[in-house]
Write a protein that holds these residues in place. Structure first.
Motif, PDB file in Angstrom:
ATOM      1  N   LEU A 189       2.945  -4.373   9.353  1.00  0.00           N
ATOM      2  CA  LEU A 189       2.733  -3.044   8.753  1.00  0.00           C
ATOM      3  C   LEU A 189       3.324  -2.984   7.351  1.00  0.00           C
ATOM      4  O   LEU A 189       2.700  -2.463   6.420  1.00  0.00           O
ATOM      5  CB  LEU A 189       3.345  -1.965   9.642  1.00  0.00           C
ATOM      6  N   ILE A 190       4.533  -3.519   7.209  1.00  0.00           N
ATOM      7  CA  ILE A 190       5.165  -3.531   5.889  1.00  0.00           C
ATOM      8  C   ILE A 190       4.363  -4.401   4.931  1.00  0.00           C
ATOM      9  O   ILE A 190       4.134  -4.034   3.769  1.00  0.00           O
ATOM     10  CB  ILE A 190       6.620  -4.025   5.993  1.00  0.00           C
ATOM     11  N   SER A 192       1.175  -5.088   5.060  1.00  0.00           N
ATOM     12  CA  SER A 192      -0.069  -4.396   4.718  1.00  0.00           C
ATOM     13  C   SER A 192       0.173  -3.340   3.650  1.00  0.00           C
ATOM     14  O   SER A 192      -0.601  -3.210   2.688  1.00  0.00           O
ATOM     15  CB  SER A 192      -0.678  -3.752   5.964  1.00  0.00           C
ATOM     16  N   ALA A 193       1.263  -2.593   3.817  1.00  0.00           N
ATOM     17  CA  ALA A 193       1.599  -1.566   2.821  1.00  0.00           C
ATOM     18  C   ALA A 193       1.892  -2.197   1.466  1.00  0.00           C
ATOM     19  O   ALA A 193       1.499  -1.660   0.414  1.00  0.00           O
ATOM     20  CB  ALA A 193       2.798  -0.751   3.301  1.00  0.00           C
ATOM     21  N   ILE A 196      -1.401  -3.228  -0.198  1.00  0.00           N
ATOM     22  CA  ILE A 196      -2.058  -2.048  -0.757  1.00  0.00           C
ATOM     23  C   ILE A 196      -1.358  -1.603  -2.036  1.00  0.00           C
ATOM     24  O   ILE A 196      -2.011  -1.264  -3.041  1.00  0.00           O
ATOM     25  CB  ILE A 196      -2.072  -0.911   0.277  1.00  0.00           C
ATOM     26  N   ALA A 197      -0.032  -1.633  -2.028  1.00  0.00           N
ATOM     27  CA  ALA A 197       0.730  -1.226  -3.210  1.00  0.00           C
ATOM     28  C   ALA A 197       0.437  -2.145  -4.397  1.00  0.00           C
ATOM     29  O   ALA A 197       0.314  -1.684  -5.541  1.00  0.00           O
ATOM     30  CB  ALA A 197       2.225  -1.221  -2.896  1.00  0.00           C
ATOM     31  N   VAL A 285      -7.749   1.181   1.124  1.00  0.00           N
ATOM     32  CA  VAL A 285      -7.327   1.704   2.422  1.00  0.00           C
ATOM     33  C   VAL A 285      -8.522   2.092   3.290  1.00  0.00           C
ATOM     34  O   VAL A 285      -8.605   1.666   4.455  1.00  0.00           O
ATOM     35  CB  VAL A 285      -6.358   2.892   2.251  1.00  0.00           C
TER      36      VAL A 285
END
Length: 387
Positions: A189-190, A192-193, A196-197, A285
């Motif tokens: 999850l981290i 993936s974030a 995206i960032a 996203v």
């Protein structure tokens, strides 16, 4: 990394942690994602056909342009997802690279030869000498997009620029996969974030460092074409696949809402965001959620129109369609308009030729090469195809 050894480190084989989940095995087919590939390829065909009818739309940067660019982003995310989902526990880097080369290169080399032949036939002999020859050679070797020059980026078969990014991803995949597999669900999850960032950070970096003057081509090259800037999208697809395979939680957005969100983003964001954010950031996203939601339709046995046999077939020929559509449309368009046909009528006549040419390329080049390669290497396991 030793190319002769399996991807995963011996201390943590893939079977140890896939066994912890109740998800279907990684070898399960995902036909809805194959159908989704056709939707993406169809969007690219639509954009190029639309621009042939109304070439002034190139300068307006409206939805007709952004839908194609978002489709390429979807291809990159899909590629990371499918390769991770179908990765073989005993695979080595060399066997993976051979399969990818057998999938990608025959169609590319064939369409490159056609493009060069058309160029020569149209009197462009000067374009295949000197710098033009270097650009064509770079395109054939799929390294042309690393060079910030429009002559190189658009050399040969112009749409093949994205293959340079894909080949870069494939080169790194045996290194990336074990590291992604070692991540916990929280780590995924981290990660993936973070991916995206980074996608959202590229336009800011481009505006302040790469292209402060705001010229078109430098920004286009850095944000849309350069393989390294597209890598986070591929990584995001890998991590979303791992989350799906390990039972990780992602927003429970259905495939239809996710698709409508992606389309709505393309339609409405162009008037509110600057162009650099539209190349990939604005839709990263929604597209990741669309890939995840579409895959869940198959993994959970839910009804799916994308799983219909005609749509899956079109998805199977989508890579061929992507490579031949511009050549077919342009050739038919020029031939018909030179004979007095209107732009719209010429495109309408040309469009049915695209799936026909795609099918011919698929059955005469792509599929025989894949079968020959699989037979020669005794790799009989089903391999989901990617763009």
């Amino acid at each position: 990394m030793n190319p002769g050894r399996p991807f995963e480190p011996p201390s943590q084989p893939r079977t140890q942690w896939t066994a912890k989940t109740t998800a279907p095995p990684a070898s399960a087919r995902l036909p809805s994602l194959t159908g989704l590939r056709f939707a993406a390829a169809g969007a690219v065909v639509y954009t190029h056909a639309r621009l042939l009818v109304s070439p002034h739309l190139v300068g307006t940067f409206g939805p007709e342009v952004w839908v194609s660019m978002s489709s390429v982003s979807l291809f990159f995310i899909l590629s990371g997802y499918l390769l991770t989902h179908s990765a073989r526990p005993t695979d080595t880097a060399w066997t993976f690279w051979r399969r990818r080369a057998a999938k990608i290169l025959p169609n590319h080399v064939f369409t490159w030869c056609v493009a060069v032949a058309v160029l020569v036939g149209a009197g462009g002999v000067a374009a295949i000498s000197g710098a033009g020859a270097a650009a064509l050679a770079a395109n054939l070797l799929l390294v042309n997009t690393w060079i910030p020059s429009s002559r190189f980026v658009f050399a040969g078969n112009p749409v093949s620029w994205s293959l340079a990014a894909e080949m870069f991803f494939y080169l790194l995949f045996p290194v990336l996969l074990p590291r992604v597999e070692r991540l916990s669900r929280r780590g995924l999850l981290i990660g993936s974030a973070m991916a995206i960032a980074v996608v959202w950070t590229w336009p800011v970096l481009c505006g302040f460092v790469i292209n402060p003057a705001g010229a078109f081509f430098p920004g286009y090259w850095f944000l849309y074409v350069l393989p390294v800037t597209r890598l986070p999208e591929f990584l995001l697809g890998m991590m979303v696949a791992r989350l799906s395979m390990t039972g990780g939680r992602l927003p429970r957005v259905g495939a239809v809402p996710a698709g409508l969100s992606a389309v709505g983003t393309v339609v409405f964001s162009g008037d509110h965001l600057s162009h650099p954010f539209m190349y990939a950031a604005v839709n990263v996203v929604p597209l990741a959620l669309l890939v995840h939601a579409t895959a869940r339709l198959d993994l959970e046995g839910k009804p799916s129109l994308l799983r219909a046999r005609p749509v899956v077939f079109l998805g199977e020929i989508s890579y061929a369609m992507y490579l031949v559509h511009a050549l077919v449309l342009t050739a038919a368009f020029v031939s018909l308009t030179d004979r007095g046909w209107s732009r719209g009528a010429a495109v309408v006549i040309a469009l049915p030729l695209v799936p026909l040419a795609s099918w011919l390329l698929y059955v005469t080049v792509e599929r025989p090469c894949m079968r020959q390669f699989a037979t020669a290497r005794r790799c009989h396991t089903r391999e989901p195809s990617n763009k």
